[in-house]
Write a protein that holds these residues in place. Structure first.
Motif, PDB file in Angstrom:
ATOM      1  N   GLN A  54       0.836  -1.191   0.000  1.00 39.06           N
ATOM      2  CA  GLN A  54       0.000   0.000   0.000  1.00 39.06           C
ATOM      3  C   GLN A  54       0.876   1.247   0.000  1.00 39.06           C
ATOM      4  O   GLN A  54       1.998   1.237   0.486  1.00 39.06           O
ATOM      5  N   ILE A  55       0.328   2.323  -0.577  1.00 39.53           N
ATOM      6  CA  ILE A  55       1.014   3.612  -0.591  1.00 39.53           C
ATOM      7  C   ILE A  55       0.150   4.605   0.162  1.00 39.53           C
ATOM      8  O   ILE A  55      -1.021   4.776  -0.149  1.00 39.53           O
ATOM      9  N   SER A  56       0.717   5.245   1.151  1.00 42.70           N
ATOM     10  CA  SER A  56      -0.058   6.190   1.952  1.00 42.70           C
ATOM     11  C   SER A  56      -0.410   7.411   1.102  1.00 42.70           C
ATOM     12  O   SER A  56       0.326   7.774   0.180  1.00 42.70           O
ATOM     13  N   PRO A  57      -1.525   8.056   1.411  1.00 43.15           N
ATOM     14  CA  PRO A  57      -1.917   9.248   0.650  1.00 43.15           C
ATOM     15  C   PRO A  57      -0.846  10.329   0.641  1.00 43.15           C
ATOM     16  O   PRO A  57      -0.697  11.054  -0.336  1.00 43.15           O
ATOM     17  N   LYS A  59       2.270   9.951   0.424  1.00 42.71           N
ATOM     18  CA  LYS A  59       3.380   9.638  -0.468  1.00 42.71           C
ATOM     19  C   LYS A  59       2.926   9.347  -1.891  1.00 42.71           C
ATOM     20  O   LYS A  59       3.741   9.111  -2.771  1.00 42.71           O
ATOM     21  N   TYR A  60       1.600   9.359  -2.119  1.00 45.10           N
ATOM     22  CA  TYR A  60       1.100   9.121  -3.468  1.00 45.10           C
ATOM     23  C   TYR A  60       1.216  10.414  -4.274  1.00 45.10           C
ATOM     24  O   TYR A  60       1.601  11.450  -3.763  1.00 45.10           O
ATOM     25  N   TYR A  61       0.893  10.350  -5.535  1.00 43.77           N
ATOM     26  CA  TYR A  61       0.987  11.496  -6.449  1.00 43.77           C
ATOM     27  C   TYR A  61       2.412  12.040  -6.517  1.00 43.77           C
ATOM     28  O   TYR A  61       2.629  13.238  -6.628  1.00 43.77           O
ATOM     29  N   SER A  62       3.364  11.155  -6.444  1.00 38.26           N
ATOM     30  CA  SER A  62       4.766  11.563  -6.556  1.00 38.26           C
ATOM     31  C   SER A  62       5.346  11.201  -7.921  1.00 38.26           C
ATOM     32  O   SER A  62       6.504  11.466  -8.185  1.00 38.26           O
ATOM     33  N   THR A  63       4.527  10.581  -8.790  1.00 34.80           N
ATOM     34  CA  THR A  63       4.964  10.255 -10.145  1.00 34.80           C
ATOM     35  C   THR A  63       3.868  10.643 -11.141  1.00 34.80           C
ATOM     36  O   THR A  63       2.687  10.737 -10.792  1.00 34.80           O
ATOM     37  N   GLN A 118       1.046   8.015 -11.408  1.00 40.22           N
ATOM     38  CA  GLN A 118       0.037   8.024 -10.344  1.00 40.22           C
ATOM     39  C   GLN A 118      -0.999   9.126 -10.571  1.00 40.22           C
ATOM     40  O   GLN A 118      -2.196   8.915 -10.355  1.00 40.22           O
ATOM     41  N   ASN A 125      -2.713  17.275  -3.175  1.00 42.31           N
ATOM     42  CA  ASN A 125      -1.493  16.508  -2.903  1.00 42.31           C
ATOM     43  C   ASN A 125      -0.463  16.644  -4.017  1.00 42.31           C
ATOM     44  O   ASN A 125       0.738  16.776  -3.758  1.00 42.31           O
TER      45      ASN A 125
END
Length: 284
Positions: free
Chosen positions: A35-38, A40-44, A47, A117
């Motif tokens: 799982q990816i925490s919110p 740390k998401y939207y880093s690529t 995503q 984010n």
């Protein structure tokens, strides 16, 4: 000798136990790898693109779905007959849904969550000088532009349905006081202005890459901007002075916007503003 062997064995077990406890402790403190925490998401780019594409079928119209599709807004009116007549045009048959219906903020929340984010990593400067998102910069900007367009489209649907509507640009905490304050409706002309601002951002961010067919592009943002501006200009013009426009006689919004005034100075100047915005976007 036997004592020494036992002592060495005990020491080894003790050290091994401490090492196991230490590594177990480190392991338990790790985030789940599946799982990816919110945070740390939207880093690529991938995503962001995945979330944006998920909104395409949930936000944009389709020729195939006549109930909610491209021409569905005219179904059951004098412009278009539909197989099942709309009950609200029949005497005593205006049925009210027992759920939130079109007042839903679900899709708006999803888009706001992504933009909040992703923009935090992209940097407040829309030129991307502080960008920390991994991927091609022009494609990242384009994907963010699509996000602004999709939010604008969601808000245009609300503008047509409700007129005055709350303007919410970020995910809100599950707190009654905060949600109550945020739920106050903004005057419809301010909702329209907000939509135009989002479309300006979309057009600017998408200016470097032209996806002619796969994705929403800059030309579509300008075309839609012209459509929204023309809609609001004509609405204000033909309903001027009535309860259907801000400041008109019997306007319900006066109760929560007691100090309302048009940014342009008057309703006539506001009408002029929207007509000019429509012409300028169409010309470009």
């Amino acid at each position: 000798m036997k004592y020494n062997k036992i002592s060495h064995l005990s020491a080894a077990l003790a050290v091994g136990g401490l090492m196991m406890f230490s590594s177990c402790s480190d392991f338990l403190e790790k985030e789940p790898m599946s799982q990816i925490s919110p945070e740390k998401y939207y880093s690529t780019l991938a995503q962001i693109r995945a979330v944006v594409l998920d909104e395409y079928p949930n936000t944009l119209p389709s020729h195939g779905n006549w109930s909610y599709g491209l021409f569905g807004g005219d179904s059951g009116t004098d412009n278009q007959i539909y197989v099942t007549a709309d009950n609200k045009y029949t005497t005593d048959r205006w049925l009210v849904a027992n759920t939130h219906g079109t007042w839903s903020f679900t899709r708006i929340y999803y888009i706001n969550f992504m933009l909040s984010n992703a923009l935090a990593r992209y940097g407040e400067d829309i030129n991307g000088s502080e960008n920390t998102i991994y991927g091609n910069l022009s494609e990242i900007k384009h994907a963010l532009g699509e996000g602004y367009f999709l939010r604008a489209y969601q808000y245009f649907n609300r503008l047509k349905t409700f007129g005055d509507f709350p303007i919410i640009t970020e995910p809100l905490p599950d707190d009654m006081a905060t949600l109550t304050e945020a739920s106050k409706r903004a005057p419809r002309n301010m909702v329209a202005r907000f939509i135009l601002e989002d479309l300006d951002k979309a057009a600017l961010l998408m200016s470097e890459t032209n996806y002619s067919s796969q994705y929403i592009n800059r030309d579509l943002a300008l075309l839609f901007k012209s459509r929204v501006a023309l809609y609001e200009a004509t609405w204000l013009k033909y309903f001027k002075g009535t309860a259907f426009v801000p400041g008109g006689e019997g306007w319900p919004g006066a109760s929560y916007n007691p100090d309302f005034s048009y940014p342009s100075g008057s309703i006539d100047e506001e009408i002029k503003f929207f007509f000019q915005q429509a012409m300028a976007a169409a010309k470009e």
